[in-house]
Design a protein around this motif. Structure first.
Motif, PDB file in Angstrom:
ATOM      1  N   TYR A 233       0.850  -1.192   0.000  1.00 14.28           N
ATOM      2  CA  TYR A 233       0.000   0.000   0.000  1.00 14.28           C
ATOM      3  C   TYR A 233       0.890   1.248   0.000  1.00 14.28           C
ATOM      4  N   GLY A 234       0.283   2.375  -0.326  1.00 13.65           N
ATOM      5  CA  GLY A 234       1.026   3.623  -0.409  1.00 13.65           C
ATOM      6  C   GLY A 234       0.687   4.347  -1.696  1.00 13.65           C
ATOM      7  N   PHE A 235       0.944   5.652  -1.728  1.00 10.93           N
ATOM      8  CA  PHE A 235       0.553   6.460  -2.877  1.00 10.93           C
ATOM      9  C   PHE A 235       1.386   6.113  -4.109  1.00 10.93           C
TER      10      PHE A 235
ATOM     11  N   TYR B  48       3.127  -3.883   3.705  1.00 12.38           N
ATOM     12  CA  TYR B  48       4.318  -3.094   3.354  1.00 12.38           C
ATOM     13  C   TYR B  48       3.898  -1.739   2.784  1.00 12.38           C
ATOM     14  N   HIS B  49       4.422  -0.698   3.416  1.00 10.71           N
ATOM     15  CA  HIS B  49       4.173   0.659   2.924  1.00 10.71           C
ATOM     16  C   HIS B  49       5.240   0.981   1.884  1.00 10.71           C
ATOM     17  N   VAL B  50       4.831   0.944   0.618  1.00 11.41           N
ATOM     18  CA  VAL B  50       5.788   1.148  -0.478  1.00 11.41           C
ATOM     19  C   VAL B  50       5.265   2.218  -1.445  1.00 11.41           C
ATOM     20  N   PRO B  51       5.206   3.472  -0.996  1.00  9.82           N
ATOM     21  CA  PRO B  51       4.771   4.532  -1.921  1.00  9.82           C
ATOM     22  C   PRO B  51       5.745   4.661  -3.081  1.00  9.82           C
TER      23      PRO B  51
ATOM     24  N   ALA C  67      -0.410  -8.717  -3.442  1.00 10.15           N
ATOM     25  CA  ALA C  67      -1.450  -7.805  -3.921  1.00 10.15           C
ATOM     26  C   ALA C  67      -1.126  -6.362  -3.572  1.00 10.15           C
ATOM     27  N   SER C  68      -1.793  -5.461  -4.283  1.00 12.86           N
ATOM     28  CA  SER C  68      -1.676  -4.034  -3.986  1.00 12.86           C
ATOM     29  C   SER C  68      -3.054  -3.449  -3.743  1.00 12.86           C
TER      30      SER C  68
END
Length: 370
Positions: A93-95, A243-246, A218-219
């Motif tokens: 997740y993340g922008f 996982y926060h992966v903007p 997944a995202s």
């Protein structure tokens, strides 16, 4: 009054003055009686095709920084692979679009495993076909393993296309679970996408993630995506590692299937939307749809009987059986391209819920595609 409290009184007086001026301004504004005559419907909206063409000319910014950020996530690939082998699922997740990130991870770190990609941002997804494909991949892996270890051929190949969802789940859950390093990795772009966010689909995906030879990466992008799952689904079935992966990458591919806010709802836009869906189908399915369009444009307002459509499609060698035609019609109905209504003589007829202008534009586009 205590002079020590003088500062407090001044602050209160200042706040009171602000409040008084605010309500005075509101009262004067109300007396004036001036109202805006503008309406939302008066806005001159641009054609979606023109708007998208203009948007495509916008120069991307911070490309080097985005590329550097994506490269920094490569250090996590070995950890992600280890967690998949341990039976966890990965949720990013993340922008920003995470499509490039997930596909790079799959192409560099999952080369020893079967990989299947689901584009959750599409208008419609056939989840049963996904399960059929996973079952076929695992069956092939099992045959190869058995032949390599014993020198004997595996059991007869199963045909999964005729099986129900429950039969497919029984097959996947019945596979031997002694080899944790043999699995199919399901890459789901936008597991919170419009075609996947209903309760039944999420339940099927959660059950799929529970299978010993299936892993899910997944995202998500919607702020309320976690509301799709209950506690059991998160911690037991999907077993997510978050996982926060903007990435701050633009949603170029994902945004194609969403209408633009400043675009009008003209026939051109309707045609584009229908064409996007049709391009996801087989050439034969597109040709069957053309037959329906031509029939409806020939002043056949009541629709086309199924037996008439079958006869015409057989003459054009587009279908070989009624079952083949039914599978195409199921796709059309699932995508809401075709609806059913009663003919004057009582039989069910197929019709396309588009106006004549949209049908003509769609027919022209299909002629150039097929």
């Amino acid at each position: 009054m205590d002079p020590k409290d003088g500062g407090v009184d001044e602050e209160e007086e200042e706040e009171f003055g602000f409040s008084r001026n605010y309500f005075l301004a509101r009262e004067i504004g109300g007396r004036s009686g001036k109202k805006s005559g503008s309406k939302l419907s008066d806005i001159d909206l641009a054609d979606e095709k023109v708007l998208r063409a203009e948007a495509s000319r916008i120069e991307p910014k911070h490309e080097k920084e985005i590329a550097r950020l994506l490269k920094s996530y490569k250090d996590l690939y070995s950890k992600w692979l280890f967690e998949l082998r341990c039976g966890f699922g990965l949720l990013m997740y993340g922008f920003g679009s995470k499509k490039v990130l997930l596909e790079d991870f799959a192409s560099t770190s999952l080369t020893d495993f079967g990989v299947l990609v689901i584009n959750g941002y599409l208008p419609s997804i056939n989840l049963k076909q996904v399960m059929i494909t996973i079952s076929e991949i695992l069956q092939d892996q099992l045959k190869t393993r058995m032949k390599g270890s014993t020198g004997k051929k595996a059991k007869t190949q199963q045909h999964f296309s005729s099986k129900s969802m429950e039969d497919l789940f029984m097959f996947l859950n019945g596979l031997p679970s002694d080899d944790n390093d043999s699995f199919v990795c399901l890459i789901i772009h936008n597991i919170d996408g419009p075609a996947l966010r209903d309760f039944e689909t999420q339940q099927h995906l959660a059950r799929l993630a529970c299978c010993s030879h299936v892993r899910v990466v997944a995202s998500i992008d919607h702020v309320n995506a976690p509301l799709l799952w209950d506690k059991k689904m998160v911690h037991t079935q999907f077993n997510w590692c978050w996982y926060h992966v903007p990435t701050f990458a633009p949603y170029n591919v994902e945004g194609v299937f969403f209408p633009l806010i400043l675009a009008n709802s003209s026939a051109a836009q309707t045609t584009i939307t229908a064409l996007v869906v049709l391009r996801c189908l087989t050439p034969n399915a597109q040709c069957v749809f053309k037959v329906l369009i031509e029939h409806q444009l020939a002043d056949e307002k009541e629709g086309m009987p199924v037996n008439t459509l079958y006869t015409k499609c057989r003459e054009k060698f587009l279908v070989s059986s009624q079952d083949t035609l039914n599978s195409h019609l199921t796709e059309f109905k699932d995508h809401e391209l075709v609806k059913v209504r009663k003919h004057s003589d009582g039989q069910d007829c197929l019709y396309i819920p588009l106006n004549t202008e949209s049908l003509e534009k769609l027919l022209q586009e299909l002629v150039s595609v097929v």
